[in-house]
Write an enzyme that holds these catalytic residues in place. Structure first.
Site, PDB file in Angstrom:
ATOM      1  N   LYS A   1     -23.478 -24.531  28.520  1.00 28.90           N
ATOM      2  CA  LYS A   1     -24.887 -24.317  28.158  1.00 28.90           C
ATOM      3  C   LYS A   1     -25.796 -25.215  28.974  1.00 28.90           C
ATOM      4  O   LYS A   1     -25.478 -26.392  29.191  1.00 28.90           O
ATOM      5  CB  LYS A   1     -25.093 -24.617  26.666  1.00 28.90           C
ATOM      6  CG  LYS A   1     -24.032 -24.004  25.772  1.00 28.90           C
ATOM      7  CD  LYS A   1     -24.268 -24.235  24.309  1.00 28.90           C
ATOM      8  CE  LYS A   1     -23.053 -23.805  23.495  1.00 28.90           C
ATOM      9  NZ  LYS A   1     -22.045 -24.860  23.306  1.00 28.90           N
TER      10      LYS A   1
ATOM     11  N   ASP B   1     -15.609 -23.600  24.147  1.00 22.31           N
ATOM     12  CA  ASP B   1     -17.074 -23.712  24.106  1.00 22.31           C
ATOM     13  C   ASP B   1     -17.502 -25.123  24.525  1.00 22.31           C
ATOM     14  O   ASP B   1     -17.191 -26.093  23.832  1.00 22.31           O
ATOM     15  CB  ASP B   1     -17.578 -23.423  22.687  1.00 22.31           C
ATOM     16  CG  ASP B   1     -19.098 -23.494  22.635  1.00 22.31           C
ATOM     17  OD1 ASP B   1     -19.729 -22.580  23.207  1.00 22.31           O
ATOM     18  OD2 ASP B   1     -19.649 -24.458  22.069  1.00 22.31           O
TER      19      ASP B   1
ATOM     20  N   TYR C   1     -22.895 -32.127  25.316  1.00 21.79           N
ATOM     21  CA  TYR C   1     -21.769 -32.795  24.661  1.00 21.79           C
ATOM     22  C   TYR C   1     -21.216 -33.957  25.493  1.00 21.79           C
ATOM     23  O   TYR C   1     -20.419 -34.745  24.990  1.00 21.79           O
ATOM     24  CB  TYR C   1     -20.642 -31.798  24.324  1.00 21.79           C
ATOM     25  CG  TYR C   1     -21.089 -30.588  23.537  1.00 21.79           C
ATOM     26  CD1 TYR C   1     -22.266 -30.606  22.801  1.00 21.79           C
ATOM     27  CD2 TYR C   1     -20.354 -29.409  23.547  1.00 21.79           C
ATOM     28  CE1 TYR C   1     -22.693 -29.493  22.096  1.00 21.79           C
ATOM     29  CE2 TYR C   1     -20.768 -28.288  22.831  1.00 21.79           C
ATOM     30  CZ  TYR C   1     -21.948 -28.341  22.117  1.00 21.79           C
ATOM     31  OH  TYR C   1     -22.362 -27.227  21.431  1.00 21.79           O
TER      32      TYR C   1
ATOM     33  N   HIS D   1     -29.188 -23.199  25.960  1.00 23.69           N
ATOM     34  CA  HIS D   1     -28.755 -23.842  24.709  1.00 23.69           C
ATOM     35  C   HIS D   1     -29.794 -23.713  23.592  1.00 23.69           C
ATOM     36  O   HIS D   1     -29.451 -23.512  22.425  1.00 23.69           O
ATOM     37  CB  HIS D   1     -28.455 -25.325  24.993  1.00 23.69           C
ATOM     38  CG  HIS D   1     -27.527 -25.965  24.023  1.00 23.69           C
ATOM     39  ND1 HIS D   1     -26.681 -26.982  24.364  1.00 23.69           N
ATOM     40  CD2 HIS D   1     -27.302 -25.751  22.703  1.00 23.69           C
ATOM     41  CE1 HIS D   1     -25.976 -27.358  23.314  1.00 23.69           C
ATOM     42  NE2 HIS D   1     -26.339 -26.631  22.293  1.00 23.69           N
TER      43      HIS D   1
HETATM   44  N1  LIG Z   1     -25.105 -23.814  20.262  1.00 26.89           N
HETATM   45  C1  LIG Z   1     -25.367 -24.856  19.506  1.00 26.89           C
HETATM   46  O1  LIG Z   1     -26.530 -25.297  19.366  1.00 26.89           O
HETATM   47  C2  LIG Z   1     -24.245 -25.522  18.757  1.00 26.89           C
HETATM   48  C3  LIG Z   1     -24.546 -26.408  17.710  1.00 26.89           C
HETATM   49  C4  LIG Z   1     -23.489 -27.005  17.016  1.00 26.89           C
HETATM   50  C5  LIG Z   1     -22.162 -26.715  17.378  1.00 26.89           C
HETATM   51  N2  LIG Z   1     -21.905 -25.866  18.421  1.00 26.89           N
HETATM   52  C6  LIG Z   1     -20.497 -25.555  18.826  1.00 26.89           C
HETATM   53  O2  LIG Z   1     -19.800 -25.094  17.673  1.00 26.89           O
HETATM   54  C7  LIG Z   1     -18.605 -25.852  17.515  1.00 26.89           C
HETATM   55  C8  LIG Z   1     -18.211 -25.898  16.045  1.00 26.89           C
HETATM   56  O3  LIG Z   1     -19.206 -26.515  15.260  1.00 26.89           O
HETATM   57  P1  LIG Z   1     -18.951 -27.922  14.536  1.00 26.89           P
HETATM   58  O4  LIG Z   1     -17.932 -28.666  15.325  1.00 26.89           O
HETATM   59  O5  LIG Z   1     -20.249 -28.585  14.311  1.00 26.89           O
HETATM   60  O6  LIG Z   1     -18.442 -27.521  13.101  1.00 26.89           O
HETATM   61  P2  LIG Z   1     -17.212 -26.693  12.487  1.00 26.89           P
HETATM   62  O7  LIG Z   1     -16.295 -26.201  13.533  1.00 26.89           O
HETATM   63  O8  LIG Z   1     -17.801 -25.744  11.519  1.00 26.89           O
HETATM   64  O9  LIG Z   1     -16.493 -27.811  11.611  1.00 26.89           O
HETATM   65  C9  LIG Z   1     -15.778 -28.847  12.203  1.00 26.89           C
HETATM   66  C10 LIG Z   1     -15.239 -29.734  11.071  1.00 26.89           C
HETATM   67  O10 LIG Z   1     -14.314 -28.988  10.276  1.00 26.89           O
HETATM   68  C11 LIG Z   1     -13.061 -29.668  10.244  1.00 26.89           C
HETATM   69  N3  LIG Z   1     -12.026 -28.620  10.268  1.00 26.89           N
HETATM   70  C12 LIG Z   1     -11.649 -27.823  11.302  1.00 26.89           C
HETATM   71  N4  LIG Z   1     -10.695 -26.951  10.907  1.00 26.89           N
HETATM   72  C13 LIG Z   1     -10.456 -27.197   9.599  1.00 26.89           C
HETATM   73  C14 LIG Z   1      -9.594 -26.628   8.637  1.00 26.89           C
HETATM   74  N5  LIG Z   1      -8.763 -25.616   8.948  1.00 26.89           N
HETATM   75  N6  LIG Z   1      -9.612 -27.131   7.376  1.00 26.89           N
HETATM   76  C15 LIG Z   1     -10.441 -28.164   7.050  1.00 26.89           C
HETATM   77  N7  LIG Z   1     -11.286 -28.737   7.910  1.00 26.89           N
HETATM   78  C16 LIG Z   1     -11.304 -28.254   9.184  1.00 26.89           C
HETATM   79  C17 LIG Z   1     -13.039 -30.569  11.463  1.00 26.89           C
HETATM   80  O11 LIG Z   1     -12.290 -31.727  11.219  1.00 26.89           O
HETATM   81  P3  LIG Z   1     -10.954 -32.072  12.084  1.00 26.89           P
HETATM   82  O12 LIG Z   1     -11.386 -32.214  13.523  1.00 26.89           O
HETATM   83  O13 LIG Z   1     -10.493 -33.359  11.482  1.00 26.89           O
HETATM   84  O14 LIG Z   1      -9.998 -30.932  11.860  1.00 26.89           O
HETATM   85  C18 LIG Z   1     -14.518 -30.937  11.600  1.00 26.89           C
HETATM   86  O15 LIG Z   1     -14.849 -32.020  10.745  1.00 26.89           O
HETATM   87  C19 LIG Z   1     -18.973 -27.213  18.123  1.00 26.89           C
HETATM   88  O16 LIG Z   1     -17.838 -28.018  18.364  1.00 26.89           O
HETATM   89  C20 LIG Z   1     -19.703 -26.768  19.364  1.00 26.89           C
HETATM   90  O17 LIG Z   1     -18.794 -26.361  20.366  1.00 26.89           O
HETATM   91  C21 LIG Z   1     -22.920 -25.254  19.099  1.00 26.89           C
END
Ligand SMILES: NC(=O)c1ccc[n+]([C@@H]2O[C@H](COP(=O)([O-])OP(=O)(O)OC[C@H]3O[C@@H](n4cnc5c(N)ncnc54)[C@H](OP(=O)(O)O)[C@@H]3O)[C@@H](O)[C@H]2O)c1
Length: 312
Positions: A83, A53, A58, A116
């Site tokens: 996006k 993604d 980003y 987006h």
């Molecule tokens: N469309 C949109 O508007 C939008 C908005 C926000 C995000 N996104 C997309 O969604 C993706 C995911 O969202 P996000 O990155 O905000 O949050 P997330 O994936 O819910 O959480 C990421 C966090 O969780 C930790 N983590 C990952 N796996 C883990 C596990 N097994 N156990 C404990 N902690 C864990 C990571 O730390 P570590 O890296 O240290 O493991 C990081 O701090 C983004 O990267 C982006 O691609 C899209």
């Protein structure tokens, strides 16, 4: 009948146009700490991730593109999403925005291109920080029609949206020549989106969950119910959250820079009906992402009762 089908055992969701989207993908927002992103993408693909993604917002697509050049998995076996940023909503800017994404990622085509956000910003806006005066009154359908043309160009296999609520979709769908294949929204037990997910399902729109682990702001991994289910299954809270989404037919794109957690996030656990019901009954409500915190004019996106979407 559903417009998309959950494939049994193969880990894919079949989009309305027949394209297969792997149900577990790699998030790349803020995945570039200490220049780790290229290595993270390569490790993830080695571990079995096929869905990546990305987004213009980003500002790391060149690094991802370089990593994609170095992996052994053929392009046709990957599912690459990106996006369109809000400053490219004017119809004449949509095709050049896709070309820029493809140039950054060094690809000939995307598997999925998303709008987006359902609001536009002025074309000269940079990527960070905006104020009310930067909002651009471009109707969503004008941007969408320009995206529909891209499918015919062969440069995208599917098009979709992100952060679209039910009321926007209800107004949009009758006007679409191509129904959005995907709606990417924040989903976890503190923001379960039961009604939106059900609406997408009957409309043939697959849902992808962003921030499936709550990101850094929402401590859903620390929730007592999630922790108790993890303990009972001898797995981690992250695995419970991801398994809950996949069992609901929702794709998930967790981000991690740790190879151990990347591997762990691919391992689903079989949740019982009781587990699913307990997770569905959690009443805490919290969102990680909400642009109306800084820009109150955007309240209509996630607070439907407060105002109508101004521009369809
Ligand atoms: N469309 C949109 O508007 C939008 C908005 C926000 C995000 N996104 C997309 O969604 C993706 C995911 O969202 P996000 O990155 O905000 O949050 P997330 O994936 O819910 O959480 C990421 C966090 O969780 C930790 N983590 C990952 N796996 C883990 C596990 N097994 N156990 C404990 N902690 C864990 C990571 O730390 P570590 O890296 O240290 O493991 C990081 O701090 C983004 O990267 C982006 O691609 C899209």
């Amino acid at each position: 009948m559903l417009g998309f089908q959950k494939q049994s055992g193969v880990g894919n969701i079949k989009l309305k146009n027949g394209v297969l989207m792997p149900e577990l993908g790699l998030g790349t927002w803020k995945g570039d700490e200490a220049g780790l992103l290229a290595q993270t993408v390569k490790t993830a693909i080695d571990l079995g991730y096929r869905h990546i993604d990305c987004a213009t917002y980003y500002r790391n697509q060149r690094e991802i593109g370089r990593a994609l050049k170095e992996v052994a998995v053929p392009r046709k076996d990957l599912f690459i999403v990106s996006k369109i940023f809000q400053n490219n909503h004017r119809p004449e800017r949509v095709a050049p925005a896709l070309d820029e994404i493809l140039d950054e990622l060094q690809l000939d085509y995307l598997d999925l291109l998303l709008m987006h956000w359902p609001y536009a910003l002025s074309p000269d806006m940079g990527h960070m920080g905006f104020s009310t005066s930067d909002l651009d009154p471009v109707p969503i359908m004008d941007t969408w029609r320009a995206m529909e043309i891209l499918v015919e160009s062969g440069k995208v296999r599917a098009i979709g949206v992100s952060n679209f609520n039910k009321s926007i979709l209800q107004k949009m769908l009758p006007q679409c020549r191509v129904v959005p294949a995907v709606n990417q929204v924040e989903v976890h037990p503190y923001n379960p989106e039961h009604e939106l997910v059900a609406f997408c399902e009957i409309s043939g729109i697959a849902v992808t969950a962003y921030c499936p682990l709550g990101g850094f702001r929402v401590d859903v991994m620390g929730d007592a119910t999630v922790q108790a289910i993890a303990k009972a299954h001898k797995c981690t809270p992250a695995q419970v959250l991801l398994s809950w989404l996949i069992a609901r037919g929702i794709a998930a794109i967790p981000k991690s820079t740790s190879s151990a957690r990347l591997a762990q996030n691919l391992q689903m656990v079989p949740l019982s009906l009781d587990d699913m019901q307990s997770l569905g009954r959690i009443t805490t409500r919290q969102r990680k992402v909400d642009p109306s915190r800084d820009t109150p004019e955007l309240k209509w996106i996630f607070h439907e009762s407060e105002a109508e979407c101004p521009l369809i």
